[in-house]
Design a protein around this motif. Structure first.
Motif, PDB file in Angstrom:
ATOM      1  N   TYR A 168       5.277  11.852  -5.211  1.00 33.61           N
ATOM      2  CA  TYR A 168       6.421  11.081  -5.707  1.00 33.61           C
ATOM      3  C   TYR A 168       6.998  10.325  -5.212  1.00 33.61           C
ATOM      4  N   GLY A 169       6.454   9.837  -3.926  1.00 33.48           N
ATOM      5  CA  GLY A 169       7.329   8.776  -2.830  1.00 33.48           C
ATOM      6  C   GLY A 169       7.306   7.277  -3.522  1.00 33.48           C
ATOM      7  N   LYS A 170       7.822   6.694  -2.489  1.00 33.03           N
ATOM      8  CA  LYS A 170       8.038   5.277  -2.962  1.00 33.03           C
ATOM      9  C   LYS A 170       6.851   4.457  -3.517  1.00 33.03           C
ATOM     10  N   ASN A 171       5.658   4.673  -2.720  1.00 32.02           N
ATOM     11  CA  ASN A 171       4.271   4.094  -3.344  1.00 32.02           C
ATOM     12  C   ASN A 171       3.631   4.769  -3.931  1.00 32.02           C
ATOM     13  N   SER A 172       3.957   5.749  -4.499  1.00 34.43           N
ATOM     14  CA  SER A 172       3.005   6.779  -5.282  1.00 34.43           C
ATOM     15  C   SER A 172       2.435   6.194  -6.631  1.00 34.43           C
ATOM     16  N   PRO A 173       1.481   6.607  -6.979  1.00 35.02           N
ATOM     17  CA  PRO A 173       0.982   6.327  -8.508  1.00 35.02           C
ATOM     18  C   PRO A 173       2.193   6.425  -9.441  1.00 35.02           C
ATOM     19  N   LEU A 174       2.696   7.606  -9.239  1.00 37.08           N
ATOM     20  CA  LEU A 174       3.744   8.214 -10.292  1.00 37.08           C
ATOM     21  C   LEU A 174       5.038   7.247 -10.286  1.00 37.08           C
ATOM     22  N   ASP A 195      -9.155   3.912   2.231  1.00 29.31           N
ATOM     23  CA  ASP A 195      -8.782   3.136   3.402  1.00 29.31           C
ATOM     24  C   ASP A 195      -7.266   3.060   3.420  1.00 29.31           C
ATOM     25  N   ALA A 196      -6.683   2.264   4.631  1.00 25.35           N
ATOM     26  CA  ALA A 196      -5.488   2.103   4.991  1.00 25.35           C
ATOM     27  C   ALA A 196      -4.813   1.416   3.834  1.00 25.35           C
ATOM     28  N   MET A 197      -5.352   0.397   3.203  1.00 21.76           N
ATOM     29  CA  MET A 197      -4.829  -0.333   2.396  1.00 21.76           C
ATOM     30  C   MET A 197      -4.169   0.445   0.890  1.00 21.76           C
ATOM     31  N   ALA A 198      -5.037   1.510   0.683  1.00 21.70           N
ATOM     32  CA  ALA A 198      -4.805   2.208  -0.458  1.00 21.70           C
ATOM     33  C   ALA A 198      -3.835   3.396  -0.051  1.00 21.70           C
ATOM     34  N   ILE A 199      -3.820   3.853   1.287  1.00 20.92           N
ATOM     35  CA  ILE A 199      -2.738   4.726   1.475  1.00 20.92           C
ATOM     36  C   ILE A 199      -1.407   3.896   1.753  1.00 20.92           C
TER      37      ILE A 199
END
Length: 572
Positions: A125-131, A329-333
Motif C-alpha cells: 500500500y506504500g507510495k511506490n507500490s503497484p496498488l 533487483d534493486a530497481m524493482a524494489i
C-alpha cells in the motif's frame, strides 16, 4: 513442634538460596527500576517538583500523542474483535469452502509480525507500490502518500492483532457444547439467534481477555505509528522514543512513560473488575464436539464467502509481496514496477556471502535462544515453588511477577535505562545501560507474566499422587522434578519457549530502547529498511531477512505444535 520442624526441613539450603535469588531478581529488575524512575522524575533536584509534568502539559505534541494513543486503542478494540471473531467463525464455525487454505492465510501474522509485517504492508500500500500506481493511473490527482495517518495505522494493526483470536478464541469455540446448539435448533431458533444468544455468550471470558490485550497493544503501539503514522498521527511510544533521544527532553520521555503506565493500570483495573461481574459457565457434563454449520440462506452464504476471501487477500498480499520482492533487483524494489527481467537470486547470495550480512540475524538468534531459555527456566522454578509452598510469600511473589503485565514495555524500558545508567547498589554497583545485558534482561522481564501463567497452569494440572509416588519410592525433590515432573510438562514448556522465541526475534518496541548500537538486532535492521531514505540494496537485504524469519518461525511452530498434535493422536 514437629510441624514446625517438618516445615523447616522442606526449606533446604538449595531452596532457600533459590528463593533469595528470585526475591533479589524481582526487587532489582521489576520493583526498583520503576520506583527509581518515579523518584528521579519528581525528586531529581532533591526536592519534590511537578515541573516535568507542567513541561509535558505545555507540549502540544506530547498531549496530542496521548489522545491519539487512546483513540487508536479504542478503535482497535472494535475493529480487531470484529475481524478476529469473523476469522474464527469462518474457519471453525461456519462450513466455508476452502477453510483450511483460509486458515493458513489468517495464521500468517503468527509467523511474521511487528516491523516485518509493516514492511509487507508498505510494499502493498506504500507510495511506490503497484496498488498506489494503479490508483494514480485511474486518478492522476491521487495522493501517493494516501496510506498514512490514523487510517493506515488502524488498518495495519487491525489485521496484525488477530493472531490471539485465531489461537485462543478458536480453542474456546471448539470447547462449545454442540448439544446446546442442537437444543436451540429444536426449539426453532434461527442461525443468527443461536450465534448471538448461545455461541458468543460462552466465549465472553476469552473475548474479554482478548479485548484487554488489544487495548493495551493499541495504547503502546510503536512500529506501525512510526512507519505509517507520520507527523499527522503521533502516538505515545514513538513520542517517548523521540524525547528519550534528546538530552534536553529525557524528563518528558519519563513522564510520558509514566502516563502510559497509569492509563494502562486504570484500564486493566476497570476491565478486570468488570470481568469479575460476569460468570459464564457450561453446565453440560458430557460435551459433544462442535459440528460446522452450513449457512441456509444462499444470499448470506455467498456474502460470507466473499468476505472470507476478501480477508484472505488482505492477509496474503503482504507476505506474498515480501517473498516476491525478495527475488527482485534493486530497481524493482525502489520503483515497485516488476518485469520478468527483475527477478534474481542475487539478494539471497549477497545475504549469505559474508558473516557481516547475517550479523543482525545471529544477534537476534542469540538473544532469542538465551532470553527464551532463561525466562522459561526462571518461571519453571517460580511455578514449582508456588506449587510446593502455597503460602503468603509465594502468593506475594506471584503478584509481583505480574508487574510487567500491568506496565507497558515502554515504561519498563525507560525504567531500566534511567536506573542502570549509573552505579546501583542493588546490582553490586554495575552499569548495564549501553551493554548487551540490558536488552537480555528486558526480554526476560516482559515475557515473565505469559510464561508464568502457562507454566503454573501446567504444573497445577499434574496429579499430586504422581509426585507422592516418586517420594515414596525414595526419590528426592530434584530427581522427582527432573525425571517425573519435567517430562510431563515438557510439551507445554516447548510451546511456551517457541512462542517467546519467535516474539523476540523481530521485536522492535522494547529493543529500540535497550539495544547496544554496535550489536543491532534484526528488528532494528528491518525497521531501518522501511524508511524512505533506505537504499534499495538495504531494502533487498532486509526482505531476505524477513523471508528467512517467516520460514524459521513456521518451522519452529510446525515442529513444536505439529509434534504435540501427533502425540495426542498417538495417545488416542
Amino acid at each position: 513442634m514437629d510441624t514446625l520442624k517438618n516445615r523447616w526441613n522442606k526449606w533446604n539450603p538449595v531452596t532457600i538460596l533459590l528463593s533469595f535469588f528470585i526475591i533479589w531478581f524481582v526487587f532489582a529488575f521489576l520493583v526498583f527500576p520503576n520506583v527509581n524512575t518515579i523518584y528521579e522524575t519528581f525528586f531529581g533536584t532533591g526536592t519534590f517538583s511537578l515541573e516535568p509534568v507542567e513541561k509535558l502539559l505545555r507540549s502540544d505534541r506530547a498531549v496530542q500523542s496521548v489522545l491519539n494513543s487512546i483513540l487508536l486503542a479504542i478503535i482497535l478494540v472494535f475493529t480487531v474483535n470484529i475481524v478476529g471473531i469473523s476469522l474464527v467463525l469462518f474457519t471453525n464455525y461456519f462450513d466455508i469452502k476452502g477453510a483450511s487454505i483460509l486458515k493458513l492465510s489468517y495464521f500468517s501474522t503468527l509467523v511474521y509480525g511487528g516491523v516485518a509485517l509493516n514492511l509487507g504492508y508498505k510494499l502493498v500500500y506504500g507510495k511506490n507500490s503497484p496498488l498506489t500506481d494503479f490508483l494514480t493511473q485511474i486518478n492522476p490527482n491521487w495522493d501517493g502518500n494516501w496510506f498514512s495517518g490514523l487510517f493506515a495505522v488502524g488498518f495495519v494493526m487491525t489485521f496484525a492483532c488477530t493472531s490471539n483470536h485465531m489461537l485462543f478464541l478458536s480453542s474456546a469455540l471448539r470447547n462449545v457444547d454442540y448439544q446446546t446448539i442442537e437444543a436451540a435448533k429444536n426449539l426453532g431458533a434461527s442461525q443468527i439467534t443461536i450465534l448471538k444468544n448461545v455461541v458468543l455468550p460462552t466465549l465472553k471470558p476469552t473475548l474479554f481477555a482478548l479485548t484487554i490485550i488489544t487495548f493495551l497493544t493499541g495504547l503502546s503501539a510503536t512500529s506501525a505509528p512510526l512507519v505509517f503514522g507520520g507527523k499527522e498521527f503521533e502516538t505515545i511510544t514513538p513520542m517517548i522514543l523521540t524525547f528519550a533521544n534528546s538530552s534536553s527532553s529525557k524528563d518528558l520521555a519519563t513522564v510520558l512513560a509514566l502516563v502510559l503506565g497509569i492509563v494502562t493500570i486504570i484500564v486493566l483495573t476497570f476491565m478486570l473488575r468488570s470481568e469479575q461481574k460476569g460468570n459464564y459457565i457450561s453446565i453440560s457434563k458430557t460435551k459433544t464436539t462442535l459440528v460446522k454449520q452450513k449457512i441456509n440462506n444462499k444470499t448470506v452464504n455467498i456474502l460470507v464467502h466473499i468476505i472470507a476471501y476478501i480477508l484472505f487477500i488482505i492477509y496474503t498480499m503482504p507476505v506474498l509481496a515480501i517473498i516476491i520482492y525478495s527475488f527482485t533487483d534493486a530497481m524493482a524494489i525502489s520503483s515497485g514496477f516488476i518485469t520478468w527481467d527483475s527477478f534474481t537470486i542475487d539478494n539471497y547470495l549477497l545475504t549469505f556471502s559474508s558473516l557481516e550480512a547475517v550479523r543482525p540475524y545471529l544477534i537476534s538468534l542469540g538473544y532469542g535462544f538465551a532470553g527464551s531459555f532463561l525466562v522459561v527456566a526462571f518461571c519453571l522454578l517460580c511455578a514449582y515453588l508456588m506449587k510446593k509452598y502455597n503460602n503468603r510469600l509465594t502468593r506475594t511473589l506471584d503478584f509481583m511477577l505480574m508487574i510487567p503485565w500491568f506496565l507497558p514495555s515502554t515504561l519498563i524500558a525507560v525504567g531500566l535505562t534511567v536506573t542502570f545508567n549509573t552505579n546501583q547498589w542493588v546490582v553490586l554497583n554495575q552499569v548495564f545501560t549501553g551493554t548487551l545485558w540490558l536488552l537480555l534482561i528486558g526480554y526476560i522481564i516482559v515475557n515473565i507474566p505469559f510464561t508464568l501463567r502457562i507454566t503454573k497452569s501446567t504444573f497445577f494440572g499434574i496429579n499430586q499422587e504422581i509426585e507422592d509416588a516418586a517420594k515414596n519410592l525414595g526419590a528426592n525433590a530434584f530427581y522427582t522434578f527432573i525425571k517425573v515432573l519435567l517430562p510431563i510438562i515438557l510439551p507445554s514448556i516447548m510451546g511456551i519457549y517457541s512462542l517467546n522465541f519467535i516474539g523476540i526475534l523481530p521485536d522492535y518496541d522494547l529493543t529500540v530502547f535497550l539495544y547496544h548500537p554496535l550489536y543491532e538486532p534484526l528488528g532494528i535492521t528491518i525497521m531501518n529498511a522501511t524508511g524512505n531514505s533506505a537504499s534499495a540494496d538495504t531494502k533487498a537485504l532486509n526482505l531476505v531477512y524477513t523471508v528467512i524469519l517467516v520460514i524459521l518461525n513456521t518451522m519452529i511452530l510446525t515442529a513444536v505444535y505439529g509434534n504435540l498434535r501427533f502425540r495426542k493422536r498417538k495417545k488416542v
